[in-house]
Design a protein around this motif. Structure first.
Motif, PDB file in Angstrom:
ATOM      1  N   PRO A  75       0.812  -1.225   0.000  1.00 14.61           N
ATOM      2  CA  PRO A  75       0.000   0.000   0.000  1.00 14.61           C
ATOM      3  C   PRO A  75       0.848   1.280   0.000  1.00 14.61           C
ATOM      4  O   PRO A  75       1.753   1.438   0.809  1.00 14.61           O
ATOM      5  N   LYS A  76       0.520   2.164  -0.934  1.00 11.15           N
ATOM      6  CA  LYS A  76       1.118   3.495  -0.999  1.00 11.15           C
ATOM      7  C   LYS A  76       0.055   4.590  -0.897  1.00 11.15           C
ATOM      8  O   LYS A  76       0.385   5.770  -0.941  1.00 11.15           O
ATOM      9  N   MET A  77      -1.190   4.181  -0.763  1.00 10.41           N
ATOM     10  CA  MET A  77      -2.300   5.118  -0.862  1.00 10.41           C
ATOM     11  C   MET A  77      -3.453   4.649   0.020  1.00 10.41           C
ATOM     12  O   MET A  77      -3.656   3.456   0.223  1.00 10.41           O
ATOM     13  N   THR A 100      -2.442  -0.952  -5.026  1.00  8.82           N
ATOM     14  CA  THR A 100      -1.584  -0.219  -4.084  1.00  8.82           C
ATOM     15  C   THR A 100      -2.386   0.609  -3.089  1.00  8.82           C
ATOM     16  O   THR A 100      -1.826   1.473  -2.424  1.00  8.82           O
ATOM     17  N   ALA A 101      -3.707   0.340  -2.983  1.00 12.42           N
ATOM     18  CA  ALA A 101      -4.586   1.220  -2.199  1.00 12.42           C
ATOM     19  C   ALA A 101      -5.324   0.482  -1.088  1.00 12.42           C
ATOM     20  O   ALA A 101      -5.902  -0.587  -1.316  1.00 12.42           O
ATOM     21  N   ILE A 102      -5.317   1.077   0.093  1.00 14.58           N
ATOM     22  CA  ILE A 102      -6.150   0.638   1.209  1.00 14.58           C
ATOM     23  C   ILE A 102      -7.461   1.415   1.134  1.00 14.58           C
ATOM     24  O   ILE A 102      -7.462   2.636   0.997  1.00 14.58           O
ATOM     25  N   GLY A 103      -8.583   0.706   1.227  1.00 14.01           N
ATOM     26  CA  GLY A 103      -9.886   1.350   1.142  1.00 14.01           C
ATOM     27  C   GLY A 103     -10.552   1.497   2.495  1.00 14.01           C
ATOM     28  O   GLY A 103     -10.583   0.546   3.284  1.00 14.01           O
ATOM     29  N   ILE A 104     -11.053   2.697   2.764  1.00 12.95           N
ATOM     30  CA  ILE A 104     -11.845   2.959   3.972  1.00 12.95           C
ATOM     31  C   ILE A 104     -13.246   3.352   3.533  1.00 12.95           C
ATOM     32  O   ILE A 104     -13.427   4.362   2.850  1.00 12.95           O
ATOM     33  N   GLU A 105     -14.244   2.557   3.898  1.00 15.99           N
ATOM     34  CA  GLU A 105     -15.641   2.861   3.587  1.00 15.99           C
ATOM     35  C   GLU A 105     -16.323   3.439   4.827  1.00 15.99           C
ATOM     36  O   GLU A 105     -16.143   2.934   5.939  1.00 15.99           O
ATOM     37  N   ASN A 106     -17.087   4.504   4.614  1.00 16.27           N
ATOM     38  CA  ASN A 106     -17.853   5.128   5.693  1.00 16.27           C
ATOM     39  C   ASN A 106     -19.339   4.934   5.443  1.00 16.27           C
ATOM     40  O   ASN A 106     -19.811   5.081   4.308  1.00 16.27           O
TER      41      ASN A 106
END
Length: 222
Positions: A58-60, A129-135
Motif C-alpha cells: 500500500p502506498k495510498m 496499491t490502495a487501502i480502502g476505507i468505507e464510511n
C-alpha cells in the motif's frame, strides 16, 4: 542524571504509544480460495500485474462512502466472493466482488474487514496499491459525521505508521492519477464517475493529517 534520562525515555514511549492507541474491531469478510484466485486474475487482467497471491504494497489510502445506510447491510454487500448481478456497470471488468479494508460506522467505530496488505476491489486503476476505507454515509441524507471524520484521521495516521503511505484521496479524486506512474488500468475506457467523499470532507481529513508527509495529488484539473 540517570533518573532524569529514564523519565524522559518513559515519557517518549508513552507519547509514541498514545499515537498508535486506536480501537479497531475485527470483522473479516470471506476470503476463500475463489476470492484469492479472482483477485490474482484481476491484478493480471486489469492492472497488468502477474503474481501468485493477492498481496499488495500500500502506498495510498482511498476514502469512500457506502451509500448503503447501515453497517450490517454493507457487510452483507462486501462479504460474498462474486459481484452481485445487478452491478452491470462494472461486472464486465471482473466477477470479483467489491470490498474494502475498513468500515467506519456513523458513531466512528472502526471495523477491519481485510488485512491491509491484501487486495481489495474498490478503486479503478489503483487497487493494487490502495487501502480502502468505507464510511456508512451517502453525502445527502447521511453526510459524514464528525465522529467519522475523526475516526478516518486517526485510522489513516495508524496506517501511515504501518505502511509507506504517500497519498490520501477521496474516491472522487481517483481519475486525477490517470497518466501517473501509479495508474495501472489496462482498459482506458473503464472509468466510473464518483462523488464520494467530496472536497469538503477531504479538506477536513487532510487538515487532520497535516503532520504526515503526504504527496500532493497530481492532475488537479481532472
Amino acid at each position: 542524571m540517570r533518573i532524569i534520562a529514564t523519565l524522559v525515555m518513559l515519557i517518549a514511549l508513552v507519547g509514541c504509544t498514545s499515537k498508535q492507541n486506536i480501537n479497531i474491531i475485527q470483522k473479516p469478510i470471506s476470503f476463500d480460495d475463489e476470492r484469492e484466485a479472482l483477485s490474482v486474475q484481476y491484478l493480471k487482467e486489469r492492472h497488468g500485474i502477474i503474481q501468485n497471491d493477492a498481496k499488495i504494497d500500500p502506498k495510498m489510502v482511498v476514502v469512500h462512502w457506502t451509500v448503503v445506510p447501515t453497517l450490517d447491510k454493507t457487510f452483507d454487500v462486501f462479504n460474498p466472493t462474486q459481484l452481485a448481478s445487478f452491478r452491470k456497470g462494472i461486472s464486465g471488468a471482473s466477477a470479483l466482488n467489491v470490498s474494502a479494508h475498513f468500515l467506519v460506522d456513523r458513531d466512528g467505530t472502526i471495523y477491519q474487514l481485510m488485512p491491509t496488505d491484501t487486495f481489495a476491489r474498490h478503486v479503478i486503476g489503483l487497487n493494487y496499491t490502495a487501502i480502502g476505507i468505507e464510511n456508512i454515509a451517502d453525502g445527502n441524507a447521511l453526510p459524514l459525521t464528525k465522529e467519522q471524520i475523526d475516526a478516518n484521521i486517526q485510522l489513516i495516521q495508524y496506517l501511515a505508521a504501518k505502511h509507506d503511505i504517500d497519498y490520501v484521496i477521496g474516491h472522487h479524486e481517483y481519475q486525477q492519477f490517470i497518466g501517473h506512474e501509479l495508474w495501472k488500468e489496462t482498459d482506458p475506457n473503464y472509468l466510473t464517475h464518483k462523488t464520494d467523499v467530496g472536497d469538503g470532507n477531504m479538506r477536513q481529513i487532510r487538515n487532520g493529517l497535516a503532520g504526515l508527509k503526504l504527496k500532493p495529488i497530481p492532475n488537479p484539473e481532472k
